[in-house]
Design a protein around this motif. Structure first.
Motif, PDB file in Angstrom:
ATOM      1  N   ILE A  77       0.826  -1.209   0.000  1.00 37.16           N
ATOM      2  CA  ILE A  77       0.000   0.000   0.000  1.00 37.16           C
ATOM      3  C   ILE A  77       0.866   1.267   0.000  1.00 37.16           C
ATOM      4  O   ILE A  77       0.383   2.341   0.301  1.00 37.16           O
ATOM      5  N   ARG A  78       2.125   1.132  -0.322  1.00 39.07           N
ATOM      6  CA  ARG A  78       2.993   2.308  -0.353  1.00 39.07           C
ATOM      7  C   ARG A  78       2.517   3.279  -1.439  1.00 39.07           C
ATOM      8  O   ARG A  78       1.916   2.887  -2.436  1.00 39.07           O
ATOM      9  N   ASN A  79       2.797   4.537  -1.228  1.00 41.27           N
ATOM     10  CA  ASN A  79       2.534   5.610  -2.206  1.00 41.27           C
ATOM     11  C   ASN A  79       1.046   5.900  -2.420  1.00 41.27           C
ATOM     12  O   ASN A  79       0.710   6.758  -3.238  1.00 41.27           O
ATOM     13  N   SER A  97      -2.379   4.049  -9.031  1.00 46.27           N
ATOM     14  CA  SER A  97      -1.293   3.164  -8.581  1.00 46.27           C
ATOM     15  C   SER A  97      -0.294   2.869  -9.692  1.00 46.27           C
ATOM     16  O   SER A  97       0.925   2.942  -9.494  1.00 46.27           O
ATOM     17  N   ILE A  98      -0.792   2.533 -10.872  1.00 42.28           N
ATOM     18  CA  ILE A  98       0.096   2.147 -11.971  1.00 42.28           C
ATOM     19  C   ILE A  98       0.954   3.324 -12.417  1.00 42.28           C
ATOM     20  O   ILE A  98       2.176   3.205 -12.567  1.00 42.28           O
ATOM     21  N   SER A  99       0.339   4.480 -12.625  1.00 40.93           N
ATOM     22  CA  SER A  99       1.094   5.640 -13.106  1.00 40.93           C
ATOM     23  C   SER A  99       2.117   6.118 -12.082  1.00 40.93           C
ATOM     24  O   SER A  99       3.217   6.553 -12.436  1.00 40.93           O
ATOM     25  N   ILE A 100       1.775   6.035 -10.800  1.00 45.87           N
ATOM     26  CA  ILE A 100       2.717   6.461  -9.758  1.00 45.87           C
ATOM     27  C   ILE A 100       3.924   5.535  -9.719  1.00 45.87           C
ATOM     28  O   ILE A 100       5.079   5.983  -9.673  1.00 45.87           O
ATOM     29  N   GLU A 101       3.692   4.215  -9.753  1.00 45.06           N
ATOM     30  CA  GLU A 101       4.815   3.274  -9.754  1.00 45.06           C
ATOM     31  C   GLU A 101       5.658   3.436 -11.006  1.00 45.06           C
ATOM     32  O   GLU A 101       6.885   3.342 -10.961  1.00 45.06           O
ATOM     33  N   THR A 155      -8.826   0.105  -5.657  1.00 44.78           N
ATOM     34  CA  THR A 155      -7.434   0.544  -5.729  1.00 44.78           C
ATOM     35  C   THR A 155      -6.500  -0.655  -5.872  1.00 44.78           C
ATOM     36  O   THR A 155      -6.575  -1.606  -5.095  1.00 44.78           O
ATOM     37  N   LEU A 156      -5.631  -0.617  -6.855  1.00 46.33           N
ATOM     38  CA  LEU A 156      -4.714  -1.720  -7.144  1.00 46.33           C
ATOM     39  C   LEU A 156      -3.520  -1.669  -6.203  1.00 46.33           C
ATOM     40  O   LEU A 156      -2.982  -0.598  -5.912  1.00 46.33           O
ATOM     41  N   ARG A 157      -3.102  -2.842  -5.722  1.00 47.31           N
ATOM     42  CA  ARG A 157      -1.923  -2.914  -4.865  1.00 47.31           C
ATOM     43  C   ARG A 157      -0.703  -2.374  -5.613  1.00 47.31           C
ATOM     44  O   ARG A 157      -0.501  -2.640  -6.809  1.00 47.31           O
ATOM     45  N   SER A 158       0.129  -1.632  -4.899  1.00 51.92           N
ATOM     46  CA  SER A 158       1.301  -1.020  -5.523  1.00 51.92           C
ATOM     47  C   SER A 158       2.265  -2.056  -6.071  1.00 51.92           C
ATOM     48  O   SER A 158       2.902  -1.843  -7.102  1.00 51.92           O
TER      49      SER A 158
END
Length: 445
Positions: A250-252, A290-294, A260-263
């Motif tokens: 669940i970071r970020n 989540s995807i764009s942040i990672e 919400t997708l797991r990081s």
């Protein structure tokens, strides 16, 4: 003979189905010669220095990680006598070598564990060897003397007295050690397989009892200093010391939506797409981002776009991006990330044709949001629009969905735009979910 450098075997839990990418990330970080192996939902790899142990928090594919104390095979978990198995687990801590795992724990957390029952006291016998009384810390002084004195008949009286004084000082140290100075711990046991004659709670209780006898640690079930993990699969058992207290999936993310997708899953999807510097990467159904942040954190040299049709999704994504940048501002040398966030309809994207290199998204499953029947219309229209904006020949997509029937129909309807490269399976919230890796064909229209 040359001194052998100590090795630290790390057990990392990952999303089932994404083990190959996690092991690949470990080799990228710690060197291509890093030895490792995969298991279901886990990877094991070896590190050769405490400096590398301190870098474990940089891994993005991993939910949790621990340092292995022992990997035991063919334990008698299915014997008829429950007492025999529990006695085995209670005596097991004294038979294991804990040095590497506890050294790794100290290096990772930057602090030292303490114990009222760990001393390096020994006395040479007549052959120059070191004598350490068995179970020195589990008996009274009179019991120790009764066992020790007859067992060393060749000792001089002064040596026997020295041993007795030594035992007395150890026991006195144990009595005077402050409760606040003792390391706290708990044992967590997980089991899978059949025919086990003991429960996980029984194993944790008896193994923990053995740790108390050996180290003198204090049991604390909530927020302990050290968590010892006992993982039993059939008749095999892995014992390790945890380095993570909370899962890193669940970071970020600070603003959550219903799906919400797991990081860690998001990062694994981006790894499958393999973005190159300068490419444009989009998530057309971003949810919480989540995807764009990672992707923006791991591949900062790409251009990242995120969008969604839901009116709450884009503000949620913006809020998560802002919180990530606030956190990174407090970290020395961590630049802010950049993600363009737009509200749009995935079937009518405000983007030029052939302008996008990579599409990565979590398609709606039709469970928590929407209905499966809606996917039979959404999926074909979405693939048609994504085929329009992606570059012919080089464009690619990584799509996550549980609704494989709708996806199969959508691919048939858009066979001229997309070629299926690979399908892998991952565990998302207990659901067997498909990851489609697609390649854009050469077709212009």
């Amino acid at each position: 003979m040359a001194n052998c450098r100590p090795t630290y075997t790390v057990c990392a839990t990952v999303v089932t189905g994404l083990e190959p990418g996690a092991l690949e990330e470990c080799r990228e970080m710690f060197g291509p010669n890093t030895r490792g192996k995969k298991a279901r939902g886990k990877i094991f790899f070896e590190l050769d220095s405490l400096e590398n142990v301190q870098q474990l928090s940089r891994l993005c594919s991993v939910d949790k990680y621990s340092v292995v104390v022992a990997d035991l095979k063919q334990l008698l978990m299915d014997v008829s006598s429950k007492d025999v198995v529990l006695e085995m687990f209670e005596s097991l801590p004294r038979k294991l070598i804990w040095t590497s795992a506890l050294d790794a724990w100290e290096a990772y957390y930057g602090k030292t564990w303490t114990s009222s029952k760990t001393h390096n006291y020994s006395l040479p016998n007549n052959n120059g060897e070191q004598l350490v009384p068995d179970d020195l810390h589990t008996h009274t002084l009179s019991e120790i003397q009764a066992v020790a004195v007859p067992s060393i008949p060749h000792f001089k009286q002064a040596e026997v007295k020295k041993l007795s004084d030594l035992c007395a000082s150890v026991l006195e140290h144990d009595r005077t050690t402050s409760e606040d100075d003792r390391t706290t711990f708990r044992v967590t046991c997980t089991r899978s397989g059949t025919n086990h004659c003991v429960s996980s709670m029984d194993v944790a209780k008896h193994f923990g009892s053995g740790i108390v006898v050996m180290f003198g640690w204090k049991v604390k079930l909530v927020d302990p200093d050290i968590e010892v993990l006992v993982s039993i699969v059939d008749n095999d058992c892995v014992i390790s010391v945890a380095l993570t207290q909370d899962s890193r999936h669940i970071r970020n993310i600070t603003h959550f939506g219903p799906t919400t997708l797991r990081s860690t899953i998001a990062y694994g999807l981006v790894r499958l797409a393999k973005p190159e510097p300068g490419e444009v990467v989009i998530d057309p159904m971003c949810g919480g981002g989540s995807i764009s942040i990672e992707a923006a954190i791991g591949w900062p040299l790409c251009c990242h776009l995120a969008g969604d049709m839901h009116e709450l999704a884009t503000p949620r994504t913006l809020a998560n991006v802002e919180d990530v940048n606030k956190q990174r501002a407090t970290e020395c040398g961590s630049p802010s990330i950049s993600v363009g966030v737009i509200q749009w309809d995935v079937t009518q994207l405000p983007l030029k044709a052939h302008s996008i290199d990579v599409v990565i998204t979590d398609l709606p499953f039709g469970k928590k949001v929407g209905k499966k029947v809606d996917n039979w219309k959404l999926y074909p229209n979405a693939l048609l629009e994504l085929g329009r904006i992606c570059r012919p020949s080089t464009g690619r997509a990584v799509l996550l969905t549980h609704d494989t029937k709708a996806m199969t129909q959508a691919l048939k309807a858009n066979f001229h735009l997309w070629r299926k490269k690979w399908i892998s399976w991952v565990n998302v919230g207990g659901l067997k979910t498909a990851v489609y890796e697609l390649v854009r064909t050469k077709a212009i229209e």
